[in-house]
Design a protein around this motif. Sequence first.
Motif, mmCIF file in Angstrom:
data_model
loop_
_atom_site.group_PDB
_atom_site.id
_atom_site.type_symbol
_atom_site.label_atom_id
_atom_site.label_comp_id
_atom_site.label_asym_id
_atom_site.label_seq_id
_atom_site.Cartn_x
_atom_site.Cartn_y
_atom_site.Cartn_z
ATOM 1 N N LEU A 141 0.890 -1.309 0.141
ATOM 2 C CA LEU A 141 0.064 -0.177 -0.045
ATOM 3 C C LEU A 141 0.795 1.037 0.077
ATOM 4 N N PRO A 142 1.576 1.574 -1.066
ATOM 5 C CA PRO A 142 2.700 2.786 -1.175
ATOM 6 C C PRO A 142 1.896 4.131 -0.838
ATOM 7 N N GLN A 143 0.511 4.161 -0.853
ATOM 8 C CA GLN A 143 -0.236 5.506 -0.872
ATOM 9 C C GLN A 143 -0.428 5.868 0.722
ATOM 10 N N LEU A 144 -0.189 4.851 1.630
ATOM 11 C CA LEU A 144 -0.264 5.013 3.038
ATOM 12 C C LEU A 144 0.608 6.234 3.583
ATOM 13 N N HIS A 145 0.459 6.848 4.527
ATOM 14 C CA HIS A 145 1.369 7.749 4.969
ATOM 15 C C HIS A 145 1.386 7.405 6.637
ATOM 16 N N LYS A 146 0.527 6.828 7.346
ATOM 17 C CA LYS A 146 0.618 6.195 8.698
ATOM 18 C C LYS A 146 0.099 4.808 8.578
ATOM 19 N N LEU A 147 0.885 3.882 9.329
ATOM 20 C CA LEU A 147 0.544 2.644 9.598
ATOM 21 C C LEU A 147 0.422 2.209 11.315
ATOM 22 N N ASP A 148 -0.726 1.885 11.791
ATOM 23 C CA ASP A 148 -0.726 1.700 13.190
ATOM 24 C C ASP A 148 -0.307 3.011 13.942
ATOM 25 N N GLY A 149 -0.602 4.126 13.396
ATOM 26 C CA GLY A 149 -0.425 5.341 14.042
ATOM 27 C C GLY A 149 1.101 5.933 13.950
ATOM 28 N N GLN A 150 1.980 5.181 13.235
ATOM 29 C CA GLN A 150 3.201 5.544 13.214
ATOM 30 C C GLN A 150 3.511 6.178 11.585
ATOM 31 N N PRO A 151 3.998 7.326 11.589
ATOM 32 C CA PRO A 151 4.386 7.917 10.124
ATOM 33 C C PRO A 151 5.158 6.801 9.311
ATOM 34 N N ILE A 152 4.921 6.767 8.123
ATOM 35 C CA ILE A 152 5.863 6.087 7.125
ATOM 36 C C ILE A 152 6.979 6.940 6.592
ATOM 37 N N LYS A 153 8.104 6.788 6.921
ATOM 38 C CA LYS A 153 9.325 7.793 6.631
ATOM 39 C C LYS A 153 9.537 7.166 4.985
ATOM 40 N N ALA A 154 10.155 8.138 4.179
ATOM 41 C CA ALA A 154 10.649 7.835 2.903
ATOM 42 C C ALA A 154 11.539 6.779 2.728
ATOM 43 N N SER A 155 12.611 6.574 3.639
ATOM 44 C CA SER A 155 13.370 5.459 3.611
ATOM 45 C C SER A 155 12.744 3.970 3.974
ATOM 46 N N GLU A 156 11.655 4.184 4.658
ATOM 47 C CA GLU A 156 10.895 3.028 5.007
ATOM 48 C C GLU A 156 10.082 2.448 4.008
ATOM 49 N N ARG A 157 9.697 3.564 3.146
ATOM 50 C CA ARG A 157 8.884 3.149 1.846
ATOM 51 C C ARG A 157 9.781 2.416 0.880
ATOM 52 N N ILE A 158 10.829 3.173 0.566
ATOM 53 C CA ILE A 158 11.931 2.457 -0.146
ATOM 54 C C ILE A 158 12.336 1.062 0.095
ATOM 55 N N ALA A 159 12.723 0.969 1.579
ATOM 56 C CA ALA A 159 13.147 -0.567 1.908
ATOM 57 C C ALA A 159 11.675 -1.394 1.832
ATOM 58 N N ALA A 160 10.865 -0.909 1.830
ATOM 59 C CA ALA A 160 9.560 -1.856 1.672
ATOM 60 C C ALA A 160 9.322 -2.124 0.291
ATOM 61 N N ALA A 161 9.502 -1.132 -0.692
ATOM 62 C CA ALA A 161 9.437 -1.541 -2.059
ATOM 63 C C ALA A 161 10.554 -2.813 -2.366
ATOM 64 N N GLN A 162 11.572 -2.383 -1.822
ATOM 65 C CA GLN A 162 12.840 -3.328 -2.109
ATOM 66 C C GLN A 162 12.538 -4.799 -1.753
ATOM 67 N N ALA A 163 12.097 -5.088 -0.464
ATOM 68 C CA ALA A 163 11.766 -6.193 0.151
ATOM 69 C C ALA A 163 10.584 -6.977 -0.440
ATOM 70 N N LEU A 164 9.586 -6.240 -0.843
ATOM 71 C CA LEU A 164 8.314 -6.704 -1.088
ATOM 72 C C LEU A 164 8.165 -8.161 -1.702
ATOM 73 N N PRO A 165 9.072 -8.076 -2.976
ATOM 74 C CA PRO A 165 9.026 -9.529 -3.533
ATOM 75 C C PRO A 165 9.501 -10.547 -2.954
ATOM 76 N N HIS A 166 10.427 -10.565 -1.710
ATOM 77 C CA HIS A 166 10.861 -11.502 -1.000
ATOM 78 C C HIS A 166 9.941 -11.769 0.072
ATOM 79 N N LEU A 167 9.342 -10.802 0.469
ATOM 80 C CA LEU A 167 8.276 -10.921 1.670
ATOM 81 C C LEU A 167 6.988 -11.739 1.030
#
Length: 229
Positions: A141-167
């Motif tokens: 869900l790259p459109q999210l700005h917050k998950l469980d009340g915690q802001p999603i940082k740009a670095s976390e978004r990049i890491a998530a996109a890179q890790a997604l296929p493996h996950l």
Amino acid sequence: MGRITEDLIRRRAEHNEYMLSTLEEVALHQQNIEKIERIGQLCPKLKILYLQNNLISKIQNLHKLKELQYLNLAVNNITKIQNLQRCESLQKLDLTVNFIPKAGLLSVASIAGNYNLWELFLIGNPCTDWPGYRLYVVGKLPQLHKLDGQPIKASERIAAAQALPHLEQQLHDELTAEGGDVAAAAAIEDDGDTDEVQEVQETGYVDEKGELRRPWCPATRILEHREME
């Protein structure tokens, strides 16, 4: 069993002079409701809907709420995210303390097209115990700005996109190894509105002392409420 009726909604619409067709906000929490019904037909202009602390086991019958921005379904019996694809205006979804399992993470994809969804709460669900939970959801869900009340940082978004296929592969492999029906968990069901009462199978057993023992699960919540009626 609590039902969503026109009378119930009208009693909760005092702030709008009891008018339903123009109602933008309604609180139906703590009403022992087991099924979402009639809201879309009666209140098409709803922007805020509170349904927390009920016995709802399925997200359904909300597809006519084109202006819905905030949906609160915390503390219910939800096991899967579904039937929200046509709620194009949805910005905030609260599913805190439900019963969404690890397999339920596959249903996150059903709201990937809700481009206005900025905030999601899944805390308190079994799926959050999976080590890859947060990165998986942020990646899906790259459109999210917050998950469980915690802001999603740009670095976390990049890491998530890179890790997604493996996950994705890891989640699929784990569910398969555990004997889960991966296809069923990932399937997006068609929305519908039927009037049938949910059949709930007994979950408990009688112990050596003759006492009924039940596990804590969605079915148990419904059974225990019905016994108190």
